[in-house]
Design a protein around this motif. Structure first.
Motif, PDB file in Angstrom:
ATOM      1  N   ALA A  39     115.321  24.487  85.010  1.00 24.84           N
ATOM      2  CA  ALA A  39     116.306  25.358  84.380  1.00 24.84           C
ATOM      3  C   ALA A  39     117.279  25.870  85.443  1.00 24.84           C
ATOM      4  CB  ALA A  39     115.608  26.537  83.707  1.00 24.84           C
ATOM      5  N   GLU A  40     118.480  26.216  84.994  1.00 26.37           N
ATOM      6  CA  GLU A  40     119.477  26.747  85.914  1.00 26.37           C
ATOM      7  C   GLU A  40     118.919  27.941  86.695  1.00 26.37           C
ATOM      8  OE1 GLU A  40     123.410  29.264  85.211  1.00 26.37           O
ATOM      9  OE2 GLU A  40     123.665  27.179  84.587  1.00 26.37           O
ATOM     10  N   ALA A  41     118.231  28.832  86.002  1.00 28.15           N
ATOM     11  CA  ALA A  41     117.674  30.018  86.656  1.00 28.15           C
ATOM     12  C   ALA A  41     116.671  29.635  87.741  1.00 28.15           C
ATOM     13  CB  ALA A  41     117.020  30.929  85.620  1.00 28.15           C
ATOM     14  N   GLU A  42     115.893  28.602  87.492  1.00 21.08           N
ATOM     15  CA  GLU A  42     114.907  28.152  88.473  1.00 21.08           C
ATOM     16  C   GLU A  42     115.602  27.582  89.718  1.00 21.08           C
ATOM     17  OE1 GLU A  42     111.179  24.982  88.669  1.00 21.08           O
ATOM     18  OE2 GLU A  42     112.360  25.170  86.832  1.00 21.08           O
ATOM     19  N   ILE A  43     116.657  26.810  89.517  1.00 22.04           N
ATOM     20  CA  ILE A  43     117.407  26.251  90.638  1.00 22.04           C
ATOM     21  C   ILE A  43     118.023  27.374  91.459  1.00 22.04           C
ATOM     22  CG2 ILE A  43     119.401  24.836  91.283  1.00 22.04           C
ATOM     23  CD1 ILE A  43     118.803  23.169  88.723  1.00 22.04           C
ATOM     24  N   LEU A  44     118.605  28.353  90.787  1.00 22.81           N
ATOM     25  CA  LEU A  44     119.240  29.465  91.493  1.00 22.81           C
ATOM     26  C   LEU A  44     118.210  30.306  92.247  1.00 22.81           C
ATOM     27  CD1 LEU A  44     121.848  30.539  88.806  1.00 22.81           C
ATOM     28  CD2 LEU A  44     122.231  29.176  90.878  1.00 22.81           C
ATOM     29  N   GLU A  45     117.011  30.378  91.726  1.00 24.91           N
ATOM     30  CA  GLU A  45     115.950  31.114  92.425  1.00 24.91           C
ATOM     31  C   GLU A  45     115.505  30.357  93.675  1.00 24.91           C
ATOM     32  OE1 GLU A  45     111.350  32.291  91.540  1.00 24.91           O
ATOM     33  OE2 GLU A  45     112.792  32.620  89.923  1.00 24.91           O
ATOM     34  N   ASP A  46     115.388  29.029  93.552  1.00 24.73           N
ATOM     35  CA  ASP A  46     114.945  28.208  94.681  1.00 24.73           C
ATOM     36  C   ASP A  46     116.037  28.009  95.735  1.00 24.73           C
ATOM     37  OD1 ASP A  46     112.468  27.957  93.495  1.00 24.73           O
ATOM     38  OD2 ASP A  46     112.850  25.950  92.697  1.00 24.73           O
ATOM     39  N   TYR A  47     117.286  28.079  95.297  1.00 25.32           N
ATOM     40  CA  TYR A  47     118.435  27.891  96.193  1.00 25.32           C
ATOM     41  C   TYR A  47     119.379  29.078  96.022  1.00 25.32           C
ATOM     42  CZ  TYR A  47     116.732  23.085  96.324  1.00 25.32           C
ATOM     43  OH  TYR A  47     115.946  21.970  96.485  1.00 25.32           O
ATOM     44  N   PRO A  48     119.039  30.216  96.598  1.00 29.09           N
ATOM     45  CA  PRO A  48     119.810  31.448  96.360  1.00 29.09           C
ATOM     46  C   PRO A  48     121.255  31.391  96.852  1.00 29.09           C
ATOM     47  CG  PRO A  48     118.163  31.795  98.078  1.00 29.09           C
ATOM     48  CD  PRO A  48     117.909  30.430  97.491  1.00 29.09           C
ATOM     49  N   TYR A  49     121.586  30.416  97.671  1.00 26.93           N
ATOM     50  CA  TYR A  49     122.958  30.290  98.157  1.00 26.93           C
ATOM     51  C   TYR A  49     123.832  29.503  97.186  1.00 26.93           C
ATOM     52  CZ  TYR A  49     120.053  26.577 100.048  1.00 26.93           C
ATOM     53  OH  TYR A  49     119.111  25.597 100.204  1.00 26.93           O
ATOM     54  N   LEU A  50     123.249  28.980  96.102  1.00 27.02           N
ATOM     55  CA  LEU A  50     124.029  28.333  95.045  1.00 27.02           C
ATOM     56  C   LEU A  50     124.356  29.351  93.967  1.00 27.02           C
ATOM     57  CD1 LEU A  50     122.187  24.921  94.493  1.00 27.02           C
ATOM     58  CD2 LEU A  50     124.245  25.368  95.841  1.00 27.02           C
ATOM     59  N   THR A  51     125.385  29.043  93.191  1.00 24.08           N
ATOM     60  CA  THR A  51     125.758  29.880  92.056  1.00 24.08           C
ATOM     61  C   THR A  51     125.734  29.030  90.788  1.00 24.08           C
ATOM     62  OG1 THR A  51     128.116  29.380  92.180  1.00 24.08           O
ATOM     63  CG2 THR A  51     127.313  31.230  93.546  1.00 24.08           C
ATOM     64  N   ALA A  52     125.781  29.696  89.652  1.00 22.23           N
ATOM     65  CA  ALA A  52     125.845  28.983  88.380  1.00 22.23           C
ATOM     66  C   ALA A  52     127.098  28.104  88.334  1.00 22.23           C
ATOM     67  CB  ALA A  52     125.824  29.971  87.226  1.00 22.23           C
ATOM     68  N   ASP A  53     128.182  28.570  88.917  1.00 23.56           N
ATOM     69  CA  ASP A  53     129.410  27.772  88.960  1.00 23.56           C
ATOM     70  C   ASP A  53     129.228  26.517  89.813  1.00 23.56           C
ATOM     71  OD1 ASP A  53     130.853  29.423  87.254  1.00 23.56           O
ATOM     72  OD2 ASP A  53     131.728  30.582  88.890  1.00 23.56           O
ATOM     73  N   ASP A  54     128.413  26.587  90.854  1.00 32.50           N
ATOM     74  CA  ASP A  54     128.127  25.406  91.676  1.00 32.50           C
ATOM     75  C   ASP A  54     127.397  24.353  90.846  1.00 32.50           C
ATOM     76  OD1 ASP A  54     129.248  26.536  93.999  1.00 32.50           O
ATOM     77  OD2 ASP A  54     127.316  27.386  94.619  1.00 32.50           O
ATOM     78  N   ILE A  55     126.436  24.790  90.045  1.00 32.72           N
ATOM     79  CA  ILE A  55     125.681  23.865  89.201  1.00 32.72           C
ATOM     80  C   ILE A  55     126.611  23.215  88.182  1.00 32.72           C
ATOM     81  CG2 ILE A  55     123.855  23.697  87.462  1.00 32.72           C
ATOM     82  CD1 ILE A  55     122.372  25.901  89.081  1.00 32.72           C
ATOM     83  N   ARG A  56     127.474  24.002  87.561  1.00 39.31           N
ATOM     84  CA  ARG A  56     128.440  23.450  86.604  1.00 39.31           C
ATOM     85  C   ARG A  56     129.393  22.475  87.292  1.00 39.31           C
ATOM     86  NH1 ARG A  56     127.463  28.230  84.202  1.00 39.31           N
ATOM     87  NH2 ARG A  56     128.960  29.455  85.378  1.00 39.31           N
ATOM     88  N   ALA A  57     129.784  22.786  88.524  1.00 37.62           N
ATOM     89  CA  ALA A  57     130.667  21.892  89.269  1.00 37.62           C
ATOM     90  C   ALA A  57     129.991  20.542  89.519  1.00 37.62           C
ATOM     91  CB  ALA A  57     131.083  22.533  90.586  1.00 37.62           C
ATOM     92  N   CYS A  58     128.699  20.560  89.794  1.00 42.22           N
ATOM     93  CA  CYS A  58     127.961  19.303  89.980  1.00 42.22           C
ATOM     94  C   CYS A  58     127.969  18.482  88.695  1.00 42.22           C
ATOM     95  CB  CYS A  58     126.521  19.588  90.418  1.00 42.22           C
ATOM     96  SG  CYS A  58     126.380  20.236  92.092  1.00 42.22           S
ATOM     97  N   LEU A  59     127.780  19.144  87.570  1.00 42.21           N
ATOM     98  CA  LEU A  59     127.817  18.443  86.280  1.00 42.21           C
ATOM     99  C   LEU A  59     129.219  17.909  85.989  1.00 42.21           C
ATOM    100  CD1 LEU A  59     125.575  20.844  84.195  1.00 42.21           C
ATOM    101  CD2 LEU A  59     125.054  18.482  84.825  1.00 42.21           C
ATOM    102  N   GLN A  60     130.228  18.696  86.278  1.00 44.61           N
ATOM    103  CA  GLN A  60     131.606  18.245  86.061  1.00 44.61           C
ATOM    104  C   GLN A  60     131.938  17.055  86.967  1.00 44.61           C
ATOM    105  OE1 GLN A  60     133.573  21.954  86.816  1.00 44.61           O
ATOM    106  NE2 GLN A  60     133.692  22.491  84.647  1.00 44.61           N
ATOM    107  N   TYR A  61     131.478  17.104  88.192  1.00 43.51           N
ATOM    108  CA  TYR A  61     131.692  16.001  89.122  1.00 43.51           C
ATOM    109  C   TYR A  61     131.047  14.729  88.583  1.00 43.51           C
ATOM    110  CZ  TYR A  61     131.515  13.128  93.303  1.00 43.51           C
ATOM    111  OH  TYR A  61     131.640  12.088  94.189  1.00 43.51           O
TER     112      TYR A  61
END
Length: 74
Positions: A39-61
């Motif tokens: 889940a997005e929340a799990e990724i953000l917990e494991d990688y605190p230097y990422l943001t929700a916008d970073d995850i969306r950017a990866c999907l958009q890419y």
């Protein structure tokens, strides 16, 4: 902010693979985590230097890469 501002390629960092700006986290790493059910929340917990916008950017890419031109040779 568009994915163009968040996803960068530098031949001197992670062998030139697309990554999240300011990190060594590759786009493929984020996509693999999402594909495996993280889940997005799990990724953000494991990688605190990422943001929700970073995850969306990866999907958009990834979506932009999948939308390639089709050439038909006759």
């Amino acid at each position: 902010m568009s994915w163009l501002e968040r996803i960068v390629v530098d031949p001197d960092v992670v062998h030139g693979r697309p990554r999240v700006r300011g990190t060594r986290v590759r786009v493929t790493d984020v996509l693999s985590l999402l594909a495996s059910g993280a889940a997005e929340a799990e990724i953000l917990e494991d990688y605190p230097y990422l943001t929700a916008d970073d995850i969306r950017a990866c999907l958009q890419y990834a979506a932009a890469q999948a939308d390639h031109a089709v050439l038909i040779a006759s």
